[in-house]
Design an enzyme around this catalytic site. Structure first.
Site, PDB file in Angstrom:
ATOM      1  N   GLU A  41       0.867  -1.183   0.000  1.00  0.00           N
ATOM      2  CA  GLU A  41       0.000   0.000   0.000  1.00  0.00           C
ATOM      3  C   GLU A  41       0.896   1.222   0.000  1.00  0.00           C
ATOM      4  OE1 GLU A  41      -3.932  -1.584   2.438  1.00  0.00           O
ATOM      5  OE2 GLU A  41      -2.911   0.219   3.122  1.00  0.00           O
ATOM      6  N   ASP A  50      -6.711   9.649   9.920  1.00  0.00           N
ATOM      7  CA  ASP A  50      -5.432   9.104  10.361  1.00  0.00           C
ATOM      8  C   ASP A  50      -5.001   9.643  11.712  1.00  0.00           C
ATOM      9  OD1 ASP A  50      -4.438   7.273   8.294  1.00  0.00           O
ATOM     10  OD2 ASP A  50      -4.645   9.018   6.998  1.00  0.00           O
TER      11      ASP A  50
END
Lengths: 279, 406
Positions: free
Chosen positions: A50, A61
């Site tokens: 990723e 996040d």
């Protein structure tokens, strides 16, 4: 669809173990180091990569990935350069699937069609775009699928059985189960809850179900990997990079090696999590 | 003449997906999506529930102090020598700004939805204070995210929030302003989605927030329209309001949108000028993008990274704008103009001395536009301005700039 993703999951199924999916932020702390980290991942045991696309406002996040994005942007990373990372990586590896992960705005500003064309030519196999739920499929998901790039959707504990079909409808490649409500880098959830959730999702799809959020060690990878087709590790890798940097945030002498060591450990974890034959 | 085709009504948006033209939408993480759909369902029901509307109206009258007065600013009008200037006095509301209108509405929704915890983001602190106020009134714990820079420059409001029992969490990411506070509030929400209600203060964010906040704030324009008809027997020629995220502006604009003879002007923060990055003029100097759940005009670089912006006014210090404003700009119904820090400061002082009203720095931007326009208009013409907040919170900022000893 590009064949790399399906080939990889088929091979892992034959091998009888879950995938190790490793996330790092493109351009963290600089382009060259980041490229070297990417090149080292498959050798250390990563099955799928990723590739994080930095964004100034990563709303889903936690601090580790927020700071990684800030370091990358400070180092001059752009979406073009993140595509360039993939292109350079592909010169030496045409097998490992690459999934780009991030937020929609940089792609929108780049131009969706141009982005998809450039992503295909750079060797990208899939996209995870955090702020594009199924209700927004016309934006990027449908165009991506039309051009042959997998669109990997996040399913969460709040995605109930009623909603799952909508979430899975245009998903391809694999399903990314976010094992808890929260931001990246949180604590590991109870593996038994995860196992139940994976079973629930598998009742709705034949796609591999990979699990992320909270996996930091080989033991975590083993525990989560026992129940899933893949284990995603992100914040732990990003934190490993952060810990290896010099005081002024530049790459340290051991940055790439530190990531390799961590990933090798995680790889032992997923290899110990022998899957009972799937199905 | 080439003219953009115009809709039959400017007041019918958004569509069922929350879009105003290409703007708006629901760009959120999957974790939040079910909750946002629930919220939308609850809001649809509440809108047509007479009991909800009655409770809202009662609290409006007896807790907020509605209707707020419409005031003819006689000395300012005389001083400028042109159009007659009227203020919609939202600064006289309980808590000192228009923000309470929306907070009362949303806290009633939170209660209906069975939520037990309130979070909010705030820039100038007016929305934080209003959120802390309704949380106290309805007995909810409340966490307010506020950029660290804003915590410093809006100290009186931080103190008020704490007195009201809210926990103020300073956010140090980025420049420590409203954008960063909103990111952090979204992170809290995604983590505590089961029990938490996110009380967004501006007419932005994922659908249904822009529509819902607009509807709660439209009481401003509905009252003002009736009041000006009563005072003057006709509609104003120009309606002016300051725009950060744009809740006070959409609140006063919306009821006038279909009155074609009424010119509508939104005033953005021009900061230190539009040449560099030290401004917050998202429409005048930005481009369309996706942030905080909606597509709208944003200050961003060519890589789609959001810029920080600057304004003397914490309430306008946001690199985006509500999606309905972006749409109203794109179809040309509303004109958006920038006002610089210095012009807003001058307007602040002028109003204080001429009318004995200390305005907040946010509506001081709208006022500066009034000061530019009024002298060029005829004495029979009328300007209506939304005086959205009082300036008590800004006296330390202004005092520092003017070099006054406090």
């Amino acid at each position: 669809m590009t064949a790399r993703m399906d080939n990889r999951f088929a091979a892992l199924k034959a091998e009888g173990r879950p995938a190790l999916i490793t996330y790092f932020m493109g351009g963290d702390p600089d382009f060259e180091t980041s490229l070297n980290i990417m090149k080292a991942l498959p050798g250390a045991g990563a099955d799928v990569i990723e590739l994080g696309m930095p964004f100034s406002d990563p709303m889903a996040d936690g601090p580790a990935i927020q700071m990684a994005g800030q370091r990358a942007l400070k180092g001059g990373q752009t979406l073009s350069k993140t595509l360039e990372l993939a292109r350079k990586f592909r010169e030496g590896d045409n097998e490992t699937p690459i999934v780009m992960m991030g937020y929609y705005n940089p792609i929108y500003v780049y131009g969706v069609d141009k982005f998809l064309d450039d992503a295909i030519s750079a060797g990208i196999d899939g996209l995870i775009v955090v702020d594009l739920p199924p209700e927004m499929d016309d934006e990027l998901c449908i165009p991506a699928l039309a051009k042959g790039i997998n669109f990997i959707r996040l399913a969460t504990p709040t995605t109930d059985d009623k909603r799952l079909p909508a979430v899975l409808k245009n998903t391809s490649g694999f399903v990314y189960y976010v094992s808890m409500n929260g931001i990246t880098g949180s604590a590991l959830p109870d593996p038994s809850l995860v196992s139940g959730a994976v079973k629930r999702i598998k009742g709705h799809t034949k796609l591999p179900v990979c699990v992320g959020f909270g996996v930091k060690t080989a033991d975590h990878a083993k525990a989560i990997g026992a129940a899933a087709d893949g284990v995603v590790v992100g914040s732990a890798i990003v934190a490993q990079i952060a810990g290896s940097l010099t005081k002024d945030g530049a790459a340290g002498p051991d940055t790439v090696a530190a990531v390799s060591t961590l990933v090798r450990g995680l790889a032992t974890g997923v290899r110990a999590a022998r899957l009972v034959a799937a199905e | 003449m080439n003219q953009t085709p115009q809709p039959n009504s400017f007041r019918s948006g958004p569509d069922e997906d929350g879009r105003f033209g290409i703007f708006g939408g629901r760009f959120v993480a999957e974790t939040l999506m079910p909750l946002i759909l629930d919220l939308q369902g609850e809001w649809e029901k509440a809108k047509t529930d007479p009991a909800f509307q009655k409770e809202l109206a009662d609290l409006g009258a007896h807790y907020i102090g509605r209707p707020s007065p419409l005031y003819f600013a006689e000395r300012l009008t005389e001083h400028l020598g042109g159009a007659k200037i009227y203020f919609k006095r939202e600064e006289l509301n309980h808590t000192g700004s228009h923000k309470i209108n929306n907070c009362i509405g949303q806290i009633l929704l939170a209660k209906r939805m069975g939520k037990t915890r309130i979070i909010a983001e705030t820039g100038a602190g007016q929305h934080g204070v209003a959120s802390a106020t309704v949380a106290a009134r309805f007995g909810f714990p409340c966490v307010v995210y506020m950029g660290a820079t804003d915590v410093e420059r809006q100290a009186p409001n931080v103190f008020r929030m704490k007195l009201l029992g809210a926990e103020v969490k300073p956010v140090t990411a980025g420049n420590g302003t409203l954008k960063d506070a909103m990111n952090e509030a979204l992170r809290d929400w995604v983590t505590n989605v089961d029990d938490t209600y996110y009380l967004i203060g501006t007419a932005a964010g994922p659908h249904p927030y822009p529509e819902m906040v607009r509807d709660f704030q439209s009481v401003i324009g509905v009252e003002a329209r009736e009041q000006i008809l009563e005072a003057e027997g006709r509609l104003p020629d120009v309606v002016i309001a300051a725009v950060g995220g744009g809740s006070n502006a959409i609140g006063i604009f919306h009821p006038f949108l279909d009155d074609q003879e009424v010119k509508i002007v939104g005033v953005e923060a021009g900061g230190r000028g539009l040449q560099g990055e030290e401004h917050c003029a998202s429409i005048t100097a930005g481009t369309p993008g996706v942030l905080h759940g909606n597509r709208t005009y944003l200050l961003q670089n060519e890589d789609g990274q959001i810029l920080e912006g600057h304004s003397i006014s914490a309430g306008l210090d946001y690199p985006g704008i509500g999606p309905e404003h972006s749409w109203l700009h794109s179809i040309g119904r509303v004109e958006y103009v920038p006002i610089m820090d210095q012009e807003a400061l001058d307007a602040f002082q002028l109003l204080t001395r001429l009318e004995g009203i200390i305005p907040a720095l946010e509506p001081s931007h709208a006022l500066a536009e009034v000061i530019k326009r009024a002298p060029k208009m005829g004495k029979e013409e009328i300007i209506l301005m939304n005086l959205s907040g009082r300036g008590d919170k800004d006296i330390f900022t202004v005092g520092k700039i003017l070099g006054m000893e406090l």
